[in-house]
Motif scaffolding. Structure first.
Motif, PDB file in Angstrom:
ATOM      1  N   ARG A 106      15.014   8.759  -1.925  1.00 24.01           N
ATOM      2  CA  ARG A 106      14.219   9.317  -3.035  1.00 24.01           C
ATOM      3  C   ARG A 106      13.140  10.305  -2.586  1.00 24.01           C
ATOM      4  NH1 ARG A 106      13.189   4.073  -7.038  1.00 24.01           N
ATOM      5  NH2 ARG A 106      15.366   3.459  -7.245  1.00 24.01           N
ATOM      6  N   LYS A 107      13.108  10.682  -1.313  1.00 30.30           N
ATOM      7  CA  LYS A 107      11.966  11.481  -0.845  1.00 30.30           C
ATOM      8  C   LYS A 107      11.996  12.913  -1.372  1.00 30.30           C
ATOM      9  CE  LYS A 107      10.404   8.481   2.712  1.00 30.30           C
ATOM     10  NZ  LYS A 107      10.351   8.095   4.109  1.00 30.30           N
ATOM     11  N   SER A 108      10.805  13.516  -1.455  1.00 35.55           N
ATOM     12  CA  SER A 108      10.668  14.805  -2.133  1.00 35.55           C
ATOM     13  C   SER A 108      11.452  15.920  -1.438  1.00 35.55           C
ATOM     14  CB  SER A 108       9.202  15.195  -2.239  1.00 35.55           C
ATOM     15  OG  SER A 108       8.656  15.339  -0.952  1.00 35.55           O
ATOM     16  N   GLU A 160       0.856  -1.198   0.000  1.00 39.37           N
ATOM     17  CA  GLU A 160       0.000   0.000   0.000  1.00 39.37           C
ATOM     18  C   GLU A 160       0.887   1.241   0.000  1.00 39.37           C
ATOM     19  OE1 GLU A 160      -2.487   0.525   3.513  1.00 39.37           O
ATOM     20  OE2 GLU A 160      -3.780   1.911   2.384  1.00 39.37           O
ATOM     21  N   SER A 161       0.680   2.133  -0.952  1.00 42.28           N
ATOM     22  CA  SER A 161       1.490   3.358  -0.971  1.00 42.28           C
ATOM     23  C   SER A 161       1.057   4.285   0.161  1.00 42.28           C
ATOM     24  CB  SER A 161       1.327   4.090  -2.307  1.00 42.28           C
ATOM     25  OG  SER A 161       1.979   5.346  -2.226  1.00 42.28           O
ATOM     26  N   THR A 162       2.055   4.939   0.746  1.00 39.80           N
ATOM     27  CA  THR A 162       1.774   5.904   1.816  1.00 39.80           C
ATOM     28  C   THR A 162       2.270   7.283   1.403  1.00 39.80           C
ATOM     29  OG1 THR A 162       3.885   5.268   2.817  1.00 39.80           O
ATOM     30  CG2 THR A 162       1.916   4.185   3.645  1.00 39.80           C
ATOM     31  N   VAL A 202      19.038   1.814   7.604  1.00 42.40           N
ATOM     32  CA  VAL A 202      18.647   2.789   6.582  1.00 42.40           C
ATOM     33  C   VAL A 202      17.749   2.077   5.574  1.00 42.40           C
ATOM     34  CG1 VAL A 202      19.525   4.148   4.647  1.00 42.40           C
ATOM     35  CG2 VAL A 202      20.654   4.282   6.880  1.00 42.40           C
ATOM     36  N   ARG A 203      16.556   2.643   5.358  1.00 41.96           N
ATOM     37  CA  ARG A 203      15.597   2.055   4.405  1.00 41.96           C
ATOM     38  C   ARG A 203      15.825   2.705   3.046  1.00 41.96           C
ATOM     39  NH1 ARG A 203      10.522   3.136   2.398  1.00 41.96           N
ATOM     40  NH2 ARG A 203       9.079   1.366   2.251  1.00 41.96           N
ATOM     41  N   SER A 204      16.058   1.870   2.018  1.00 40.73           N
ATOM     42  CA  SER A 204      16.445   2.442   0.730  1.00 40.73           C
ATOM     43  C   SER A 204      15.981   1.614  -0.467  1.00 40.73           C
ATOM     44  CB  SER A 204      17.967   2.567   0.680  1.00 40.73           C
ATOM     45  OG  SER A 204      18.373   2.876  -0.629  1.00 40.73           O
ATOM     46  N   HIS A 205      15.723   2.345  -1.573  1.00 42.23           N
ATOM     47  CA  HIS A 205      15.409   1.687  -2.845  1.00 42.23           C
ATOM     48  C   HIS A 205      16.686   1.323  -3.593  1.00 42.23           C
ATOM     49  CE1 HIS A 205      12.224   4.563  -1.810  1.00 42.23           C
ATOM     50  NE2 HIS A 205      11.374   3.730  -2.380  1.00 42.23           N
ATOM     51  N   ASP A 206      17.752   2.084  -3.352  1.00 44.37           N
ATOM     52  CA  ASP A 206      19.014   1.925  -4.104  1.00 44.37           C
ATOM     53  C   ASP A 206      20.036   1.283  -3.159  1.00 44.37           C
ATOM     54  OD1 ASP A 206      18.137   3.448  -6.551  1.00 44.37           O
ATOM     55  OD2 ASP A 206      17.799   4.943  -4.986  1.00 44.37           O
TER      56      ASP A 206
HETATM   57  N1  HH2 Z   1       8.739   5.504   3.982  1.00 40.86           N
HETATM   58  C1  HH2 Z   1       7.853   5.010   3.088  1.00 40.86           C
HETATM   59  C2  HH2 Z   1       7.132   3.835   3.362  1.00 40.86           C
HETATM   60  N2  HH2 Z   1       7.352   3.157   4.516  1.00 40.86           N
HETATM   61  N3  HH2 Z   1       8.480   2.916   6.562  1.00 40.86           N
HETATM   62  C3  HH2 Z   1       9.359   3.368   7.451  1.00 40.86           C
HETATM   63  N4  HH2 Z   1       9.583   2.697   8.586  1.00 40.86           N
HETATM   64  N5  HH2 Z   1      10.076   4.523   7.241  1.00 40.86           N
HETATM   65  C4  HH2 Z   1       9.907   5.274   6.115  1.00 40.86           C
HETATM   66  O1  HH2 Z   1      10.559   6.348   5.983  1.00 40.86           O
HETATM   67  C5  HH2 Z   1       8.957   4.817   5.141  1.00 40.86           C
HETATM   68  C6  HH2 Z   1       8.252   3.609   5.409  1.00 40.86           C
HETATM   69  C7  HH2 Z   1       7.626   5.742   1.819  1.00 40.86           C
HETATM   70  O2  HH2 Z   1       8.476   5.261   0.805  1.00 40.86           O
HETATM   71  P1  HH2 Z   1       8.034   4.207  -0.315  1.00 40.86           P
HETATM   72  O3  HH2 Z   1       7.696   2.896   0.310  1.00 40.86           O
HETATM   73  O4  HH2 Z   1       9.044   4.148  -1.380  1.00 40.86           O
HETATM   74  O5  HH2 Z   1       6.772   4.887  -0.978  1.00 40.86           O
HETATM   75  P2  HH2 Z   1       5.246   4.524  -0.982  1.00 40.86           P
HETATM   76  O6  HH2 Z   1       4.725   4.696   0.419  1.00 40.86           O
HETATM   77  O7  HH2 Z   1       4.649   5.508  -1.952  1.00 40.86           O
HETATM   78  O8  HH2 Z   1       5.084   3.099  -1.421  1.00 40.86           O
END
Ligand code: HH2
Length: 289
Positions: free
Chosen positions: A217-219, A57-59, A253-257
């Protein structure tokens, strides 16, 4: 019993993001197909991810919630492939039913952006299965969180919130050594709030549980670089933010790359080791009881 979170994910560790959504802000739609998702997960593991964070789920700011059935339909077909890679798997969800199902299929961590506030059954679901838990701070909810975020003092407010959430989680039977906290970069925060949280992250690190940070990647990265309408940010800026967060005490660190973050953090860790040899590998300070 099993490993503590610090043993499972020693500082610094990279959590690789795998979004199986059509609308995530930076990779929406790329991994909806379970085979593509599975091969991306393999790549994240090859590149050095210590854990994969699977989200259905996108947040992103403005996102509307989806049903439990929809979220499960996205997550379940991918989960078994990712678990089969032998790497720890976290499920990025605020729904207890999704967490229960994912934990029963082999996930070991619940990454709950609501900090166990979104679903009254979530704490119990995590406690019963002995899951690791990430408790994140968010002001408001994804639909409206970026409208007018406001704090008395961003770092003190986030710290107070996370401290209370850790106490709550422990009171519901989740072991302290299975918990990490996250300031929630971009979740109900201006670019300046995010910068201040990263620059004063030591104040969260002294809560005594590992701190997870997601700047990838955050804005706000794009905005700080001068694009006022950015909806995502460049890799180099994300790496700088991740290294700063690490130097201020972040553990995960949470990362796509993943490859780039692993390399940057290894370098930062090597420098820290030379600068503070006595502290290298030591636990962060315990939270005062
Ligand atoms: N950021 C996102 C989603 N989940 N969880 C934690 N613990 N910390 C974060 O900073 C965090 C998270 C947003 O990034 P992403 O999953 O790439 O985007 P989306 O929510 O659009 O799927």
């Amino acid at each position: 019993m099993g490993l503590s979170l610090r043993e499972l994910l020693p500082r610094p560790s990279v959590m690789g993001v795998l979004n199986v959504t059509p609308d995530s802000f930076s990779d929406g739609g790329l991994f909806i197909d379970p085979r593509r998702a599975a091969s991306h997960a393999e790549r994240l593991v090859r590149e050095g991810a210590a854990i994969i964070d699977l989200g259905g789920e996108s947040t992103r700011p403005g996102a509307s919630p989806i049903s439990c059935e929809e979220e499960l339909a996205r997550v379940e077909p991918v989960l078994e492939h990712v678990v089969a890679l032998g790497v720890p798997v976290s499920v990025d969800t605020s729904k207890a039913e999704v967490a229960r199902r994912a934990l029963s299929l082999g996930a070991c961590m619940v990454n709950d952006i609501t900090g166990l506030r979104g679903d009254a059954e979530m704490a119990d679901a995590a406690a019963r299965s002995g899951a690791y838990v990430c408790l994140m701070h968010m002001q408001g909810d994804p639909r409206t969180m970026q409208e007018a975020p406001s704090y008395h003092d961003i770092v003190t407010d986030v710290r107070t919130f996370l401290e209370e959430r850790v106490e709550f989680a422990i009171s519901r039977g989740i072991a302290e050594d299975r918990i990490c906290v996250d300031p929630g970069i971009g979740f109900g925060k201006t670019a300046h709030h995010n910068l201040e949280l990263i620059s004063r992250l030591e104040e969260l690190a002294d809560l005594g549980v590992p701190v997870l940070v997601g700047t990838s990647r955050k804005s706000f990265l794009g905005r700080v670089l001068g694009d006022a309408s950015a909806t995502s940010g460049p890799l180099a800026a994300g790496l700088a933010a991740a290294v700063s967060a690490y130097q201020a005490g972040a553990s995960i660190v949470r990362s796509h790359d993943v490859r780039e973050h692993v390399e940057a953090l290894r370098m930062a860790a090597a420098i820290e080791c030379v600068a503070h040899p006595l502290q290298a590998g030591q636990e962060e300070p315990r939270r005062s009881q």
